[in-house]
Design a protein around this motif. Structure first.
Motif, PDB file in Angstrom:
ATOM      1  N   ASN A  90      -1.151 -49.701 -63.255  1.00 27.38           N
ATOM      2  CA  ASN A  90       0.054 -50.836 -63.262  1.00 27.38           C
ATOM      3  C   ASN A  90       0.088 -51.254 -64.859  1.00 27.38           C
ATOM      4  O   ASN A  90       1.122 -51.984 -65.337  1.00 27.38           O
ATOM      5  N   GLU A  91      -0.780 -51.086 -65.598  1.00 24.74           N
ATOM      6  CA  GLU A  91      -0.920 -51.153 -66.988  1.00 24.74           C
ATOM      7  C   GLU A  91      -0.309 -50.061 -67.788  1.00 24.74           C
ATOM      8  O   GLU A  91      -0.153 -50.178 -69.025  1.00 24.74           O
ATOM      9  N   GLY A  92      -0.005 -49.065 -67.090  1.00 24.79           N
ATOM     10  CA  GLY A  92       0.892 -47.762 -67.814  1.00 24.79           C
ATOM     11  C   GLY A  92      -0.175 -46.743 -68.301  1.00 24.79           C
ATOM     12  O   GLY A  92       0.417 -45.951 -69.267  1.00 24.79           O
ATOM     13  N   ASP A  93      -1.560 -46.691 -67.922  1.00 26.08           N
ATOM     14  CA  ASP A  93      -2.272 -45.724 -68.454  1.00 26.08           C
ATOM     15  C   ASP A  93      -2.181 -44.305 -67.392  1.00 26.08           C
ATOM     16  O   ASP A  93      -1.933 -44.796 -66.025  1.00 26.08           O
ATOM     17  N   LEU A 109       7.690 -50.333 -66.623  1.00 26.69           N
ATOM     18  CA  LEU A 109       6.866 -51.107 -65.866  1.00 26.69           C
ATOM     19  C   LEU A 109       7.265 -52.421 -65.600  1.00 26.69           C
ATOM     20  O   LEU A 109       7.100 -53.100 -64.584  1.00 26.69           O
ATOM     21  N   ASN A 110       8.059 -53.290 -66.574  1.00 21.67           N
ATOM     22  CA  ASN A 110       8.640 -54.520 -66.405  1.00 21.67           C
ATOM     23  C   ASN A 110       9.686 -54.331 -65.200  1.00 21.67           C
ATOM     24  O   ASN A 110       9.757 -55.261 -64.792  1.00 21.67           O
ATOM     25  N   SER A 141       5.588 -40.873 -60.905  1.00 21.11           N
ATOM     26  CA  SER A 141       6.906 -40.175 -61.538  1.00 21.11           C
ATOM     27  C   SER A 141       6.835 -38.924 -60.929  1.00 21.11           C
ATOM     28  O   SER A 141       6.021 -37.758 -61.217  1.00 21.11           O
ATOM     29  N   VAL A 154       0.506 -43.294 -63.104  1.00 19.92           N
ATOM     30  CA  VAL A 154       0.030 -44.100 -63.969  1.00 19.92           C
ATOM     31  C   VAL A 154      -0.525 -45.615 -63.262  1.00 19.92           C
ATOM     32  O   VAL A 154       0.025 -45.748 -62.061  1.00 19.92           O
ATOM     33  N   ILE A 187       6.233 -42.993 -67.648  1.00 21.76           N
ATOM     34  CA  ILE A 187       6.628 -44.473 -67.345  1.00 21.76           C
ATOM     35  C   ILE A 187       6.053 -45.184 -68.389  1.00 21.76           C
ATOM     36  O   ILE A 187       4.976 -45.169 -68.886  1.00 21.76           O
ATOM     37  N   ASP A 188       7.185 -45.956 -69.234  1.00 25.29           N
ATOM     38  CA  ASP A 188       6.537 -46.827 -70.320  1.00 25.29           C
ATOM     39  C   ASP A 188       6.505 -48.193 -70.182  1.00 25.29           C
ATOM     40  O   ASP A 188       7.108 -48.483 -68.932  1.00 25.29           O
ATOM     41  N   ARG A 189       6.579 -49.037 -71.228  1.00 23.46           N
ATOM     42  CA  ARG A 189       6.372 -50.308 -70.617  1.00 23.46           C
ATOM     43  C   ARG A 189       7.776 -51.005 -70.061  1.00 23.46           C
ATOM     44  O   ARG A 189       7.466 -51.930 -69.553  1.00 23.46           O
TER      45      ARG A 189
END
Length: 481
Positions: free
Chosen positions: A105-108, A128-129, A168, A103, A123-125
């Motif tokens: 860096n924006e989660g796409d 990412l944080n 992942s 994914v 991998i969700d928000r």
């Protein structure tokens, strides 16, 4: 209610409370043991689960680290095709059961080697944080969908020292669940946070059990499934984000142990009940034997208060109650002696009354009819012929003295009357004698007067002079001529 009955009921209640307390303590101890076993089982399961997850995450982290290096070197553009070529060219580390997702860096989602439901990567928000805050690797349990749990390891893909994407690597959780079930020898079931079965080693058993596992606490319980007893231990598991990821349930067949424990409990309850009954029976028998002298003493006192003399106390016993019974026996004996003495005094009094009555009747016989009737009436009032027990018991010497005083008064009055009559009689006799002498003198004077008075001729009358009968001619015929 008798005192012994009250004491028996009180002690029986105490014994019952003790028995209930013992049973309650036993149940409480059993619950504590069950809780302790649950804690031990939870600790063992949690340790084993964490070890398996950590081991799997470690293996996946190696794969993710190697794959991220290959992607950095072979696909620096991180295009979907280039990523796919690198994945396909890495069968040595990417085995068929491993799922790879890349994914941005924006989660796409950029590329995955398997279909991703609704294009929602692992991998969700939140993850990412965490990477943006400096995390280098994240791994653990993750629920990919409603029907799938995975163990994942996530790393950043850096190109020339700059994070360009996130990687992942995951495998289904079914394998470690099955491995853990083999290790503990029990069926295991992994539930979603909503309590829905996702992974299980024996789905048919779960369908028969129809469990309702609490979602917010680790619990243990005994359940019956088709005549079999199972000890269910529910353990909360956490996902890689640190949140509650689901519930791990282990079912242990404890049918034999439960039957043995139930038999022991039933035997224990029967033994406790029999012991309590024996204690109550022994207590009642002991109290009955101990309080029998007291009951006899109370019965004797009650009879004595009513003026009765019951049978003597047969058993006095020992101790305080025995002393009470002995004292009551002494009271009864003294009362019996007093009654006998009173009866002897009453018999003597009746004999004396008969003697006094006989003498008084004899004395009354010496009086006239009127005085005798009065004295006999008073005697019948004070000393009846057939006195009842109550009147005789209430008769006192003062009454007899009063009777004697009354009789003395009547006799004195009678004597005074008799004395007056005798005096009057004496006066009458004297008066009568004087009257007779006067009458004789009058007769003499009349005769003398007659002799001096002329008398008609008559046949030779005869007159009495000083008791002698003489004729007029013999007295002095010339005078009458």
């Amino acid at each position: 209610m008798l005192l012994r009955t009250q004491i028996a009921l009180l002690l029986s209640g105490a014994i019952l409370l003790v028995a209930v307390g013992v049973a309650g303590v036993g149940i409480w101890q059993r619950n504590l043991d069950a809780q302790r076993l649950t804690n031990i089982a939870l600790a063992l399961q949690s340790s084993l689960w964490n070890n398996l997850v950590d081991e799997t995450v470690g293996d996946l982290n190696l794969v993710a680290s190697e794959l991220s290096v290959r992607l950095s070197n072979l696909a620096p553009s991180l295009s979907p095709d280039a990523i796919g070529d690198v994945i396909d060219a890495s069968p040595d580390i990417v085995t068929p059961e491993i799922t790879v997702q890349v994914v941005s860096n924006e989660g796409d989602l950029i590329r995955a080697n398997a279909t991703v439901l609704h294009s929602l990567p692992l991998i969700d928000r939140q993850i990412l944080n965490r990477f943006s805050l400096g995390a280098s690797m994240i791994g653990g349990l993750r629920q990919e969908s409603r029907e799938r749990f995975v163990i994942a390891a996530m790393r950043a893909i850096a190109i020339q020292g700059t994070q360009r994407a996130l990687l992942s690597v995951s495998v289904p959780a079914d394998e470690i669940v099955a491995q853990m079930a083999d290790d503990i020898g029990e069926p295991l079931f992994l539930l979603s946070p909503r309590g829905r079965l996702v992974v299980g080693t024996d789905p048919a058993l779960w369908a028969r059990a129809q469990l309702s596992i609490p979602r917010h606490a680790a619990r243990s319980r005994l359940i019956d499934v088709d005549g079999q007893s199972y000890f269910a231990v529910a353990m909360r598991v956490h996902d890689l984000s640190g949140r509650e990821g689901g519930t791990m349930v282990a079912l242990r067949d404890v049918t034999e142990a439960q039957l043995f424990s139930g038999g022991v409990e039933r035997v224990g309850l029967v033994v406790v009940a029999l012991a309590a009954l024996l204690m109550v029976a022994a207590l009642y028998a002991l109290l009955r034997q101990a309080f029998q002298p007291l009951e006899d003493a109370v019965g004797v006192l009650d009879a004595l208060s009513k003026g009765e003399l019951p049978r003597p106390i047969d058993h006095t016993g020992a101790g305080e109650i025995g002393r009470i019974a002995k004292a009551v026996a002494v009271f009864r004996r003294n009362t019996q002696q007093l009654v006998d003495q009173n009866e002897a005094i009453a018999r003597q009094r009746r004999r004396q009354e008969r003697v006094i009555r006989r003498e008084l009747e004899r004395l009354a016989g010496l009086l006239d009819a009127e005085g005798r009737a009065e004295i006999l009436g008073d005697l019948a009032t004070v000393l009846p012929d057939n006195p009842d027990r109550q009147s005789a018991s209430h008769m006192e010497l003062a009454t007899l003295a009063q009777l004697l005083s009354l009789m003395s008064k009547r006799i004195a009055d009678q004597q005074n009357r008799l004395t007056g009559l005798v005096a009057e009689l004496r006066d009458s006799i004297a008066t009568r004698a004087r009257l007779a002498a006067l009458e004789q003198e009058l007769d003499i004077a009349r005769e003398l007067q007659r002799t001096f008075l002329p008398q008609p001729l008559a046949p030779d009358p005869r007159i009495e002079v000083f008791g002698l009968s003489v004729s007029a001619k013999e007295v002095g015929g010339d005078f009458f001529d």
